[in-house]
Design a protein around this motif. Structure first.
Motif, PDB file in Angstrom:
ATOM      1  N   THR A  10     -82.758 -39.332   6.090  1.00 29.46           N
ATOM      2  CA  THR A  10     -81.822 -40.152   5.312  1.00 29.46           C
ATOM      3  C   THR A  10     -80.675 -39.265   4.858  1.00 29.46           C
ATOM      4  O   THR A  10     -80.767 -38.038   4.869  1.00 29.46           O
ATOM      5  N   MET A  11     -79.584 -39.890   4.453  1.00 28.74           N
ATOM      6  CA  MET A  11     -78.432 -39.152   3.947  1.00 28.74           C
ATOM      7  C   MET A  11     -77.806 -39.921   2.798  1.00 28.74           C
ATOM      8  O   MET A  11     -77.980 -41.137   2.693  1.00 28.74           O
ATOM      9  N   VAL A  12     -77.110 -39.195   1.945  1.00 27.06           N
ATOM     10  CA  VAL A  12     -76.343 -39.821   0.878  1.00 27.06           C
ATOM     11  C   VAL A  12     -74.871 -39.733   1.256  1.00 27.06           C
ATOM     12  O   VAL A  12     -74.333 -38.647   1.491  1.00 27.06           O
ATOM     13  N   TYR A  13     -74.226 -40.883   1.356  1.00 29.47           N
ATOM     14  CA  TYR A  13     -72.817 -40.979   1.718  1.00 29.47           C
ATOM     15  C   TYR A  13     -71.974 -41.144   0.457  1.00 29.47           C
ATOM     16  O   TYR A  13     -72.269 -41.992  -0.393  1.00 29.47           O
ATOM     17  N   SER A  14     -70.920 -40.359   0.370  1.00 35.86           N
ATOM     18  CA  SER A  14     -69.948 -40.533  -0.714  1.00 35.86           C
ATOM     19  C   SER A  14     -68.698 -39.757  -0.346  1.00 35.86           C
ATOM     20  O   SER A  14     -68.675 -39.013   0.634  1.00 35.86           O
ATOM     21  N   SER A  15     -67.665 -39.894  -1.152  1.00 34.14           N
ATOM     22  CA  SER A  15     -66.458 -39.097  -0.945  1.00 34.14           C
ATOM     23  C   SER A  15     -66.665 -37.697  -1.505  1.00 34.14           C
ATOM     24  O   SER A  15     -67.536 -37.450  -2.347  1.00 34.14           O
ATOM     25  N   ARG A  16     -65.848 -36.772  -1.030  1.00 36.35           N
ATOM     26  CA  ARG A  16     -65.887 -35.405  -1.573  1.00 36.35           C
ATOM     27  C   ARG A  16     -65.519 -35.411  -3.056  1.00 36.35           C
ATOM     28  O   ARG A  16     -66.089 -34.658  -3.861  1.00 36.35           O
ATOM     29  N   ILE A  17     -64.567 -36.254  -3.431  1.00 35.00           N
ATOM     30  CA  ILE A  17     -64.130 -36.253  -4.826  1.00 35.00           C
ATOM     31  C   ILE A  17     -65.234 -36.747  -5.759  1.00 35.00           C
ATOM     32  O   ILE A  17     -65.322 -36.305  -6.909  1.00 35.00           O
ATOM     33  N   LEU A  18     -66.103 -37.644  -5.297  1.00 30.42           N
ATOM     34  CA  LEU A  18     -67.216 -38.075  -6.138  1.00 30.42           C
ATOM     35  C   LEU A  18     -68.269 -36.970  -6.232  1.00 30.42           C
ATOM     36  O   LEU A  18     -68.835 -36.740  -7.308  1.00 30.42           O
ATOM     37  N   ILE A  19     -68.535 -36.279  -5.137  1.00 34.65           N
ATOM     38  CA  ILE A  19     -69.484 -35.159  -5.176  1.00 34.65           C
ATOM     39  C   ILE A  19     -69.036 -34.145  -6.219  1.00 34.65           C
ATOM     40  O   ILE A  19     -69.829 -33.687  -7.053  1.00 34.65           O
TER      41      ILE A  19
END
Length: 487
Positions: free
Chosen positions: A107-116
């Motif tokens: 599995t993976m967690v998808y998000s933007s770099r700015i949210l990370i």
């Protein structure tokens, strides 16, 4: 155990924030110096131009950040990150056509770099002994005995809007990225020029952000769309050579991204849409047309692999280590940056936990361990980039070797992908390689993996595929779940 009074981190992006988390238990105060003014929310800033492109957080990175900052993944998902299973939630167009859907362990967690980075900043600000100073520029280091066995970094000089300042430091982490000047300052102070390994495969990628429609079309069973470069050696549009992502992020948004090795990429909104209409499947352009663009087109060319080999110095400086792109920067196509940086930060914490003092033996042990850690993603990046004729750098192969790599890498990759489609053990190990949890060499020495590859090759020669593949790229990817076919 406290190993010093003050530690200083140069740079407040993902690598620097992870480094701060690693240092906090072992120093009285950790000071993070960041050139930008850091936003309170998930917003772009000048110092991280690549934040406008998709960022995969590989499993090795998820695990490392989670150990440095417990609860990070839950907070990221709580802020809008998407926890997905790519084999079920992504439509994948490989070289031969659409792949079948099936369940897997990855599995993976998808998000933007700015949210990370926003979630990371929140975690760091919860640490009582960490101070982030924004809007400051690091201008130099103070050292003693430059280049000698006892040579050390002892402090940091920096400028602020109100004047120049200095801080004495027991320990410094360089996390200033590809453009870090720290190596130059150390050479000026007496250390030799470090060996630098490079390979630039002339990768360029271009992205645009979109809002998804309020209601997804019934045929959109997928959330992530991936289009790999064609295997066709005949005449075809340049866009068939593109690596394409329709990448889901928080807030019901996606990042549409196209990239290539050595091909001119679109720079304007009009040419971006035109190029999208010529990629290998009409689904990419059709999906973009159903969405609302919310940004201009963002293009990046700074994508070369670069490894500063500080580990090969006979007398590495005491009091400083290097995390992230400041020591080893990768082709961003391979999504190794944040994960490598966070893994290095976790490695640093482990070495600090075992240290009684920060002497030469400590620095040598850490550099050796970090070299082994970085060698895994480096070899993966070289395995593909060395096959491109346009590549330049110290790691560029002689032409006869390059031709062999170029000819062998595609079939080898397709063999592994095909076997992973039908063999759960191969799939598991291939996922570990992708997520930097296992080296490619380790996977290829595994008897169970080798047996799976041989079995798949024999079955393929006999036309006895357990899971179909190569579905027509001109039609929508099949929604059927083929998980049962591998059991």
């Amino acid at each position: 155990m406290e190993l010093g009074k003050t530690a200083v981190v140069l740079g407040g992006s993902a690598a620097g924030l992870c480094a701060a988390g690693a240092l906090a238990p072992y120093f009285g105060q950790v000071l993070v110096l960041e050139r930008d003014e850091l936003p309170a929310e998930a917003e772009h800033r000048r110092g991280v131009p690549q934040s406008k492109h998709p960022h995969f957080l590989l499993n090795s990175g998820r695990r490392a950040i989670g150990e440095l900052f417990p609860g990070f993944e839950d907070d990221l998902i709580g802020a809008g990150g998407l926890h997905l299973m790519p084999s079920m939630d992504a439509a994948y167009l490989g070289g031969e056509g659409w792949s079948a859907r099936k369940r897997s362990s990855m599995t993976m967690v998808y998000s933007s770099r700015i949210l990370i980075e926003r979630v990371l900043r929140d975690k760091v600000r919860d640490l009582s002994n960490v101070v982030i100073r924004e809007g400051v520029s690091v201008t130099g280091l103070t050292v003693r005995g430059g280049g000698t066995r006892d040579g050390a970094v002892t402090g940091v000089d920096f400028s602020t809007p109100t004047g120049d300042e200095h801080v004495d430091a027991d320990f410094v982490v360089d996390a200033m990225g590809r453009g870090s000047s720290v190596g130059n300052w150390l050479v000026a102070a007496g250390w030799p020029e470090p060996e630098v390994r490079t390979l630039d495969a002339k990768v360029t990628y271009t992205s645009r952000w979109y809002d998804l429609p309020a209601e997804r079309p019934p045929s959109w069973w997928w959330q992530h769309l991936v289009v790999m470069p064609t295997l066709d050696k005949g005449e075809h549009p340049a866009e068939h050579e593109f690596l394409v992502n329709f990448f889901p992020i928080e807030g019901n948004r996606v990042i549409a991204c196209m990239g290539s090795w050595g091909i001119e990429m679109p720079r304007t909104a009009d040419t971006f849409v035109e190029s999208a209409g010529r990629v290998r499947t009409p689904l990419f352009a059709a999906a973009m047309a159903r969405c609302t663009p919310t940004s201009e087109v963002h293009l990046t060319r700074s994508t070369g692999n670069k490894w500063r080999r500080y580990d090969r110095w006979a007398n590495p400086p005491l009091g400083i280590v290097f995390i992230g792109d400041s020591i080893c920067a990768f082709n961003p196509f391979y999504a190794q940056g944040i994960s490598s940086a966070s893994a290095s930060a976790l490695l640093l914490r482990e070495h600090l936990a075992r240290a009684s003092r920060l002497d030469a033996a400590f620095h040598t042990r850490f550099l050796v361990a970090q070299r082994k850690l970085l060698d895994v993603p480096w070899r993966l990046a070289m395995a593909r980039d060395q096959g491109y004729e346009c590549a330049v750098g110290t790691e560029k192969l002689r032409e006869w070797r390059r031709r062999i790599v170029a000819a062998a890498s595609g079939p080898a990759f397709n063999l592994i992908v095909g076997a992973a489609r039908e063999d759960d053990a191969v799939d598991e190990h291939f996922a570990k390689v992708f997520n930097m949890e296992e080296s490619l060499g380790e996977m290829m020495r595994n008897p169970r993996v080798l047996a799976g590859l041989v079995r798949y090759r024999i079955r393929a020669a006999l036309g006895r595929h357990r899971v179909p593949y190569g579905f027509d790229p001109q039609v929508d990817p099949p929604a059927r779940d083929y998980s049962a076919a591998t059991r």
